[in-house]
Design a protein around this motif. Structure first.
Motif, PDB file in Angstrom:
ATOM      1  N   GLY A 127       0.869  -1.113   0.233  1.00 50.07           N
ATOM      2  CA  GLY A 127       0.104  -0.223   0.000  1.00 50.07           C
ATOM      3  C   GLY A 127       0.720   1.365  -0.032  1.00 50.07           C
ATOM      4  O   GLY A 127       0.641   2.251  -0.576  1.00 50.07           O
ATOM      5  N   ALA A 128       1.833   1.302   0.666  1.00 51.49           N
ATOM      6  CA  ALA A 128       2.714   2.321   0.794  1.00 51.49           C
ATOM      7  C   ALA A 128       3.480   2.625  -0.538  1.00 51.49           C
ATOM      8  O   ALA A 128       3.868   3.698  -0.961  1.00 51.49           O
ATOM      9  CB  ALA A 128       4.097   2.198   1.960  1.00 51.49           C
ATOM     10  N   VAL A 129       3.991   1.673  -1.294  1.00 53.20           N
ATOM     11  CA  VAL A 129       4.460   1.560  -2.677  1.00 53.20           C
ATOM     12  C   VAL A 129       3.353   2.550  -3.630  1.00 53.20           C
ATOM     13  O   VAL A 129       3.666   3.193  -4.367  1.00 53.20           O
ATOM     14  CB  VAL A 129       4.791   0.259  -3.474  1.00 53.20           C
ATOM     15  N   LEU A 130       2.146   2.080  -3.493  1.00 53.76           N
ATOM     16  CA  LEU A 130       1.278   2.782  -4.340  1.00 53.76           C
ATOM     17  C   LEU A 130       0.929   4.038  -4.076  1.00 53.76           C
ATOM     18  O   LEU A 130       0.769   4.950  -4.928  1.00 53.76           O
ATOM     19  CB  LEU A 130      -0.310   1.929  -4.292  1.00 53.76           C
ATOM     20  N   ALA A 131       0.822   4.214  -2.784  1.00 50.11           N
ATOM     21  CA  ALA A 131       0.808   5.672  -2.402  1.00 50.11           C
ATOM     22  C   ALA A 131       1.747   6.619  -2.789  1.00 50.11           C
ATOM     23  O   ALA A 131       1.718   7.642  -3.269  1.00 50.11           O
ATOM     24  CB  ALA A 131       0.697   5.963  -0.788  1.00 50.11           C
ATOM     25  N   ALA A 132       2.987   6.035  -2.715  1.00 52.63           N
ATOM     26  CA  ALA A 132       4.194   6.776  -2.938  1.00 52.63           C
ATOM     27  C   ALA A 132       4.210   7.213  -4.629  1.00 52.63           C
ATOM     28  O   ALA A 132       4.883   8.138  -5.030  1.00 52.63           O
ATOM     29  CB  ALA A 132       5.327   5.953  -2.818  1.00 52.63           C
ATOM     30  N   GLU A 133       3.551   6.195  -5.228  1.00 54.26           N
ATOM     31  CA  GLU A 133       3.378   6.416  -6.964  1.00 54.26           C
ATOM     32  C   GLU A 133       2.169   7.260  -7.191  1.00 54.26           C
ATOM     33  O   GLU A 133       1.638   7.642  -8.442  1.00 54.26           O
ATOM     34  CB  GLU A 133       2.929   5.297  -7.454  1.00 54.26           C
ATOM     35  N   GLY A 134       1.582   7.954  -5.919  1.00 54.54           N
ATOM     36  CA  GLY A 134       0.488   8.814  -6.498  1.00 54.54           C
ATOM     37  C   GLY A 134      -0.929   8.167  -6.878  1.00 54.54           C
ATOM     38  O   GLY A 134      -1.943   8.444  -7.270  1.00 54.54           O
ATOM     39  N   LEU A 135      -0.963   6.685  -6.294  1.00 61.69           N
ATOM     40  CA  LEU A 135      -2.078   5.852  -6.596  1.00 61.69           C
ATOM     41  C   LEU A 135      -2.685   5.705  -5.212  1.00 61.69           C
ATOM     42  O   LEU A 135      -2.955   4.751  -4.633  1.00 61.69           O
ATOM     43  CB  LEU A 135      -1.860   4.557  -7.108  1.00 61.69           C
ATOM     44  N   ARG A 136      -3.202   6.861  -4.415  1.00 64.60           N
ATOM     45  CA  ARG A 136      -3.718   6.693  -3.223  1.00 64.60           C
ATOM     46  C   ARG A 136      -5.149   5.933  -3.186  1.00 64.60           C
ATOM     47  O   ARG A 136      -5.371   5.409  -2.077  1.00 64.60           O
ATOM     48  CB  ARG A 136      -3.883   8.185  -2.683  1.00 64.60           C
ATOM     49  N   GLU A 137      -5.757   6.189  -4.182  1.00 62.51           N
ATOM     50  CA  GLU A 137      -7.348   5.544  -4.141  1.00 62.51           C
ATOM     51  C   GLU A 137      -6.959   4.382  -4.222  1.00 62.51           C
ATOM     52  O   GLU A 137      -7.728   3.458  -3.424  1.00 62.51           O
ATOM     53  CB  GLU A 137      -8.030   6.158  -5.377  1.00 62.51           C
ATOM     54  N   ALA A 138      -6.092   3.612  -4.993  1.00 63.45           N
ATOM     55  CA  ALA A 138      -5.794   2.371  -5.032  1.00 63.45           C
ATOM     56  C   ALA A 138      -5.097   1.587  -3.669  1.00 63.45           C
ATOM     57  O   ALA A 138      -5.655   0.667  -3.261  1.00 63.45           O
ATOM     58  CB  ALA A 138      -4.993   1.981  -6.276  1.00 63.45           C
ATOM     59  N   ALA A 139      -4.423   2.584  -3.280  1.00 62.58           N
ATOM     60  CA  ALA A 139      -3.767   2.123  -1.860  1.00 62.58           C
ATOM     61  C   ALA A 139      -4.900   2.062  -0.916  1.00 62.58           C
ATOM     62  O   ALA A 139      -4.677   1.102  -0.122  1.00 62.58           O
ATOM     63  CB  ALA A 139      -2.650   3.140  -1.467  1.00 62.58           C
ATOM     64  N   ASP A 140      -5.682   2.848  -0.756  1.00 64.93           N
ATOM     65  CA  ASP A 140      -6.776   3.044   0.428  1.00 64.93           C
ATOM     66  C   ASP A 140      -7.790   1.744  -0.021  1.00 64.93           C
ATOM     67  O   ASP A 140      -8.305   1.338   1.034  1.00 64.93           O
ATOM     68  CB  ASP A 140      -7.823   4.297   0.211  1.00 64.93           C
ATOM     69  N   LEU A 141      -8.133   1.521  -1.242  1.00 57.55           N
ATOM     70  CA  LEU A 141      -8.884   0.203  -1.689  1.00 57.55           C
ATOM     71  C   LEU A 141      -8.104  -0.816  -1.142  1.00 57.55           C
ATOM     72  O   LEU A 141      -8.671  -1.911  -0.413  1.00 57.55           O
ATOM     73  CB  LEU A 141      -9.095   0.111  -3.134  1.00 57.55           C
ATOM     74  N   LEU A 142      -6.806  -0.872  -1.185  1.00 57.16           N
ATOM     75  CA  LEU A 142      -5.948  -2.290  -0.830  1.00 57.16           C
ATOM     76  C   LEU A 142      -6.135  -2.337   0.771  1.00 57.16           C
ATOM     77  O   LEU A 142      -6.197  -3.418   1.121  1.00 57.16           O
ATOM     78  CB  LEU A 142      -4.681  -2.251  -1.439  1.00 57.16           C
ATOM     79  N   THR A 143      -5.739  -1.554   1.254  1.00 56.13           N
ATOM     80  CA  THR A 143      -5.487  -1.582   2.741  1.00 56.13           C
ATOM     81  C   THR A 143      -6.729  -1.666   3.590  1.00 56.13           C
ATOM     82  O   THR A 143      -6.918  -2.158   4.775  1.00 56.13           O
ATOM     83  CB  THR A 143      -4.559  -0.443   3.291  1.00 56.13           C
ATOM     84  N   GLY A 144      -7.895  -0.991   2.870  1.00 58.57           N
ATOM     85  CA  GLY A 144      -9.151  -1.069   3.572  1.00 58.57           C
ATOM     86  C   GLY A 144      -9.773  -2.528   3.466  1.00 58.57           C
ATOM     87  O   GLY A 144     -11.135  -2.640   3.748  1.00 58.57           O
ATOM     88  N   GLN A 145      -9.206  -3.641   2.810  1.00 58.66           N
ATOM     89  CA  GLN A 145      -9.605  -4.718   2.639  1.00 58.66           C
ATOM     90  C   GLN A 145     -11.285  -5.112   1.977  1.00 58.66           C
ATOM     91  O   GLN A 145     -12.084  -5.386   2.678  1.00 58.66           O
ATOM     92  CB  GLN A 145      -9.701  -5.441   4.044  1.00 58.66           C
ATOM     93  N   SER A 146     -11.279  -4.139   0.973  1.00 57.86           N
ATOM     94  CA  SER A 146     -12.842  -3.989   0.352  1.00 57.86           C
ATOM     95  C   SER A 146     -13.063  -5.528  -0.129  1.00 57.86           C
ATOM     96  O   SER A 146     -12.275  -6.134  -0.916  1.00 57.86           O
ATOM     97  CB  SER A 146     -12.685  -3.120  -0.840  1.00 57.86           C
ATOM     98  N   ALA A 147     -14.359  -5.853  -0.170  1.00 57.07           N
ATOM     99  CA  ALA A 147     -14.873  -7.057  -0.496  1.00 57.07           C
ATOM    100  C   ALA A 147     -14.905  -7.023  -1.883  1.00 57.07           C
ATOM    101  O   ALA A 147     -14.557  -7.954  -2.599  1.00 57.07           O
ATOM    102  CB  ALA A 147     -16.237  -7.308  -0.147  1.00 57.07           C
ATOM    103  N   ALA A 148     -15.208  -5.859  -2.483  1.00 61.04           N
ATOM    104  CA  ALA A 148     -15.382  -5.782  -3.978  1.00 61.04           C
ATOM    105  C   ALA A 148     -13.885  -6.085  -4.616  1.00 61.04           C
ATOM    106  O   ALA A 148     -13.791  -6.624  -5.661  1.00 61.04           O
ATOM    107  CB  ALA A 148     -15.829  -4.434  -4.451  1.00 61.04           C
ATOM    108  N   LEU A 149     -12.799  -5.465  -4.089  1.00 62.47           N
ATOM    109  CA  LEU A 149     -11.629  -5.825  -4.457  1.00 62.47           C
ATOM    110  C   LEU A 149     -11.094  -7.237  -4.461  1.00 62.47           C
ATOM    111  O   LEU A 149     -10.813  -7.927  -5.315  1.00 62.47           O
ATOM    112  CB  LEU A 149     -10.484  -4.962  -3.778  1.00 62.47           C
ATOM    113  N   ALA A 150     -11.633  -7.791  -3.278  1.00 64.53           N
ATOM    114  CA  ALA A 150     -11.338  -9.322  -3.202  1.00 64.53           C
ATOM    115  C   ALA A 150     -11.726 -10.228  -4.194  1.00 64.53           C
ATOM    116  O   ALA A 150     -11.270 -10.858  -4.949  1.00 64.53           O
ATOM    117  CB  ALA A 150     -11.584  -9.716  -1.974  1.00 64.53           C
ATOM    118  N   GLU A 151     -12.958  -9.839  -4.600  1.00 65.33           N
ATOM    119  CA  GLU A 151     -13.767 -10.398  -5.619  1.00 65.33           C
ATOM    120  C   GLU A 151     -13.372 -10.207  -6.959  1.00 65.33           C
ATOM    121  O   GLU A 151     -13.093 -11.089  -7.715  1.00 65.33           O
ATOM    122  CB  GLU A 151     -15.392 -10.121  -5.671  1.00 65.33           C
TER     123      GLU A 151
END
Length: 213
Positions: free
Chosen positions: A132-156
């Motif tokens: 998640g920190a790597v994504l955030a450092a790349e400016g991919l904050r929304e993706a980082a939040d989705l990852l670390t938030g353990q989204s059910a939609a992301l898992a599916e």
């Protein structure tokens, strides 16, 4: 337009070695490149990072470095191979899926960032917080939040992508990654993976021929 499917795992050293060719393919205006993570080293494919496996991985990495010129640093050897407890591409695979769901045009950039973090900077990309920190450092904050938030939609979505890639592996009898498929519509053909480490022009001509056959 030639459609190309790239089957890979973000913890695969040979896939890291293929990164320069991947960049050249996505720069080609006649190539429509789709990433398909296979989950090869996720789930049941994950394992403990023990000394025997670390030594095997390092020896393999040296072969890749000799062929491609890409770095596998001492930081990677010490902090990842000797320092990590797991070899698990699940977090990185989910991270790429999060990027695909939020900023799909940057998925290859995210893959390169994760590979660079692991093999150059010595970041343990089997750890979800580190990824998640790597994504955030790349400016991919929304993706980082989705990852670390353990989204059910992301898992599916992650499970669906792995299932689709696994189905292609079975369909064409592919046993490892990286792998390429080229096609157009319903017609697809596998391309020898060693083409990813050769001449760019030859690979593009091979892809075009496979798509038009």
């Amino acid at each position: 337009m030639v459609e190309v499917r790239y089957l890979f795992d973000p913890l695969c050293g040979w896939c890291y070695g293929a990164a320069p060719m991947l960049d050249r393919l996505r720069a080609e205006p006649g190539i429509d490149l789709t990433l398909m993570p296979t989950g090869l080293f996720a789930g049941d494919g994950a394992r403990a990072m023990d000394p025997g496996f670390a030594a095997y991985a390092w020896a393999n990495d040296q072969r890749i470095a000799a062929l491609t010129g890409l770095p596998f640093t001492e930081a990677y050897r010490v902090q990842v191979l000797d320092g990590a407890t797991r070899f698990d591409s699940g977090p990185a695979t989910l991270a790429l899926t999060a990027v695909r769901m939020t900023e799909p045009l940057r998925e290859i950039d995210a893959l390169k960032a994760l590979q660079r973090a692991r093999y150059v900077d010595g970041v343990d990309t089997s750890d979800v917080e580190a990824v998640g920190a790597v994504l955030a450092a790349e400016g991919l904050r929304e993706a980082a939040d989705l990852l670390t938030g353990q989204s059910a939609a992301l898992a599916e979505a992650g499970r669906a992508r792995i299932a689709a890639a696994s189905a292609e592996m079975r369909r064409f009898g592919l046993r490892g990654v990286p792998a390429l498929l080229a096609g157009n519509g319903d017609r697809w053909r596998p391309i020898r993976s060693d083409a990813l480490f050769g001449d760019t022009g030859l690979l593009i001509r091979t892809l075009e021929a496979a798509a038009s056959a």
